[in-house]
Design an enzyme around this catalytic site. Structure first.
Site, PDB file in Angstrom:
ATOM      1  N   LYS A  80     -17.774  15.152  53.798  1.00 41.61           N
ATOM      2  CA  LYS A  80     -16.389  14.905  53.357  1.00 41.61           C
ATOM      3  C   LYS A  80     -16.154  15.408  51.927  1.00 41.61           C
ATOM      4  O   LYS A  80     -15.042  15.781  51.568  1.00 41.61           O
ATOM      5  CB  LYS A  80     -16.070  13.400  53.482  1.00 41.61           C
ATOM      6  CG  LYS A  80     -15.997  12.982  54.952  1.00 41.61           C
ATOM      7  CD  LYS A  80     -15.917  11.489  55.176  1.00 41.61           C
ATOM      8  CE  LYS A  80     -15.889  11.236  56.692  1.00 41.61           C
ATOM      9  NZ  LYS A  80     -16.086   9.862  57.103  1.00 41.61           N
ATOM     10  N   VAL A  88     -23.739   8.098  57.187  1.00 40.39           N
ATOM     11  CA  VAL A  88     -24.488   7.165  58.033  1.00 40.39           C
ATOM     12  C   VAL A  88     -25.771   7.772  58.596  1.00 40.39           C
ATOM     13  O   VAL A  88     -26.542   7.082  59.255  1.00 40.39           O
ATOM     14  CB  VAL A  88     -23.634   6.567  59.187  1.00 40.39           C
ATOM     15  CG1 VAL A  88     -22.548   5.669  58.639  1.00 40.39           C
ATOM     16  CG2 VAL A  88     -23.077   7.643  60.082  1.00 40.39           C
ATOM     17  N   SER A 102     -20.969  11.731  56.773  1.00 36.23           N
ATOM     18  CA  SER A 102     -19.825  11.655  55.848  1.00 36.23           C
ATOM     19  C   SER A 102     -20.035  12.383  54.530  1.00 36.23           C
ATOM     20  O   SER A 102     -19.085  12.544  53.766  1.00 36.23           O
ATOM     21  CB  SER A 102     -19.491  10.193  55.546  1.00 36.23           C
ATOM     22  OG  SER A 102     -18.887   9.618  56.661  1.00 36.23           O
ATOM     23  N   TYR A 136     -13.739  17.756  63.190  1.00 33.27           N
ATOM     24  CA  TYR A 136     -14.301  16.628  62.431  1.00 33.27           C
ATOM     25  C   TYR A 136     -15.693  16.263  62.959  1.00 33.27           C
ATOM     26  O   TYR A 136     -16.638  16.068  62.184  1.00 33.27           O
ATOM     27  CB  TYR A 136     -13.341  15.427  62.495  1.00 33.27           C
ATOM     28  CG  TYR A 136     -13.891  14.198  61.836  1.00 33.27           C
ATOM     29  CD1 TYR A 136     -13.903  14.068  60.452  1.00 33.27           C
ATOM     30  CD2 TYR A 136     -14.435  13.164  62.598  1.00 33.27           C
ATOM     31  CE1 TYR A 136     -14.444  12.943  59.838  1.00 33.27           C
ATOM     32  CE2 TYR A 136     -14.967  12.034  61.995  1.00 33.27           C
ATOM     33  CZ  TYR A 136     -14.968  11.936  60.618  1.00 33.27           C
ATOM     34  OH  TYR A 136     -15.506  10.825  60.018  1.00 33.27           O
ATOM     35  N   TYR A 141     -17.693   3.745  50.104  1.00 32.77           N
ATOM     36  CA  TYR A 141     -16.848   2.795  50.844  1.00 32.77           C
ATOM     37  C   TYR A 141     -16.691   1.470  50.117  1.00 32.77           C
ATOM     38  O   TYR A 141     -16.522   1.432  48.913  1.00 32.77           O
ATOM     39  CB  TYR A 141     -17.390   2.585  52.273  1.00 32.77           C
ATOM     40  CG  TYR A 141     -17.700   3.900  52.895  1.00 32.77           C
ATOM     41  CD1 TYR A 141     -16.656   4.753  53.242  1.00 32.77           C
ATOM     42  CD2 TYR A 141     -18.999   4.332  53.060  1.00 32.77           C
ATOM     43  CE1 TYR A 141     -16.921   5.999  53.762  1.00 32.77           C
ATOM     44  CE2 TYR A 141     -19.265   5.573  53.577  1.00 32.77           C
ATOM     45  CZ  TYR A 141     -18.229   6.395  53.917  1.00 32.77           C
ATOM     46  OH  TYR A 141     -18.491   7.621  54.402  1.00 32.77           O
TER      47      TYR A 141
HETATM   48  O1  DON Z   1     -16.764   9.297  61.702  1.00 24.68           O
HETATM   49  C1  DON Z   1     -17.852   8.836  61.939  1.00 24.68           C
HETATM   50  O2  DON Z   1     -17.963   7.787  62.521  1.00 24.68           O
HETATM   51  C2  DON Z   1     -19.134   9.514  61.507  1.00 24.68           C
HETATM   52  N1  DON Z   1     -19.297  10.711  62.184  1.00 24.68           N
HETATM   53  C3  DON Z   1     -19.201   9.717  60.034  1.00 24.68           C
HETATM   54  C4  DON Z   1     -19.267   8.419  59.388  1.00 24.68           C
HETATM   55  C5  DON Z   1     -20.044   8.310  58.150  1.00 24.68           C
HETATM   56  O3  DON Z   1     -21.045   8.927  57.834  1.00 24.68           O
HETATM   57  C6  DON Z   1     -19.530   7.221  57.331  1.00 24.68           C
HETATM   58  N2  DON Z   1     -20.503   6.876  56.384  1.00 24.68           N
HETATM   59  N3  DON Z   1     -21.101   6.245  55.790  1.00 24.68           N
END
Ligand code: DON
Length: 303
Positions: free
Chosen positions: A66, A257, A63, A188, A239
């Site tokens: 983003k 993540v 993320s 994405y 978040y």
């Molecule tokens: O969309 C998702 O589930 C992941 N590829 C990205 C999520 C992410 O890193 C959210 N973060 N903390």
């Protein structure tokens, strides 16, 4: 300030936390990463980088991408983006569906998954190849052509992507996407799979500390847009833990993540930290602690 000495102090202080938390389990390719790793880098405005620990080991940006997608979408398309995505913290997990229905398919902010899908959709319309544009930008700003997609992670995301597909289809039903959902999801997932090191990440984020100026001195964002992106990072970048992050760290920051976090001291430097063990909100346990230590030891924050 002696950044190297500072980083060594921080690494020693947070050492007991390395390995705490759990690597992301919902993407199998991330679940298998060795959790006892920690790296941290600081880049100054001129691109001099200092680091400790595993700061030259590549990890999955997830993320954190983003932020870069948002900056590129604003640079290419301007303010009209904000008609499709809000700028308020969600107070919900990053992949939550609940707010979308009663807010008519307009995601709360660009850093929850729904909002990031809208941003990538916009970038796809503006550039014709959203994920490649993003990768190119990260390679250019970091000066490292080895910053790359990770096909195993992208495939893993695709195979476990029902939640993101649901978010995208739901927004499409409200007319908030331009591109076909399967193509958008593809961009994405590839975007999320980009792997880079703490050194790459700190360098690539410098435009946020340089009030919108890229590594080569050209302008990506206006000074005001750079302020806006930093503000959204501060309020929404971690978040449903954004309040706690602002309280402990006091800097604009964005987590992923994969266990990485990028943070910005506007006008001074950028920080990148990585350690795979996550807390319940999806933020790196040792990473948040290291940034907390940085602002506590130096007194540097936006407050
Ligand atoms: O969309 C998702 O589930 C992941 N590829 C990205 C999520 C992410 O890193 C959210 N973060 N903390």
């Amino acid at each position: 300030m002696d950044y190297q000495e500072l980083l060594e102090q921080i690494e020693a202080d947070i050492a007991p936390l390395i390995g705490s938390g759990t690597p992301a389990e919902y993407i199998p390719a991330l679940a298998s990463v060795e959790p006892r790793q920690f790296g941290m880098a600081i880049a100054d405005l001129d691109g001099k980088v200092h680091g400790v620990g595993d700061w030259r080991t590549a990890f999955s940006a997830q993320s954190i991408t983003k932020v870069f997608a948002l900056a590129l979408a604003l640079a290419e398309g301007g303010d009209s983006l904000w008609e499709r995505v809000g700028r308020e913290p969600s107070g919900n997990p990053f992949n939550s569906l609940v707010q979308l229905e009663y807010e008519n398919g307009i995601p709360r902010n660009p850093f929850i998954n729904a909002g990031a899908l809208v941003v990538t959709d916009r970038l796809q319309t503006l550039t014709g190849d959203a994920s490649s544009e993003l990768l190119k930008f990260l390679q250019e700003e970091s000066g490292n052509p080895d910053v790359a997609f990770d096909a195993e992670v992208a495939t893993s995301e695709q195979e476990n992507g029902d939640r993101n597909a649901a978010l995208a289809h739901f927004m499409a039903s409200y007319g908030n996407l331009d591109n076909p959902v399967p193509a958008l999801l593809d961009h994405y997932f590839w975007q999320c799979s980009i792997e880079l090191t703490c050194a790459d990440l700190a360098l690539a984020a410098r435009f946020l500390a340089r009030h919108g100026l890229r590594a080569d001195g050209s302008r990506l964002l206006t000074r005001s847009e750079a302020k806006q992106v930093n503000a959204v990072m501060l309020t929404c970048g971690t978040y449903d833990a954004a309040g706690e992050f602002a309280y402990r760290v006091g800097l604009p920051g964005k987590s992923g993540v994969g266990g990485g976090i990028v943070a910005v001291v506007p006008g001074l430097c950028t920080l990148a930290v990585w350690s795979p063990g996550l807390d319940a909100q999806g933020n790196s346990v040792a990473g948040v602690a290291a940034l907390d230590r940085f602002t506590t030891l130096t007194g540097l924050s936006v407050f």
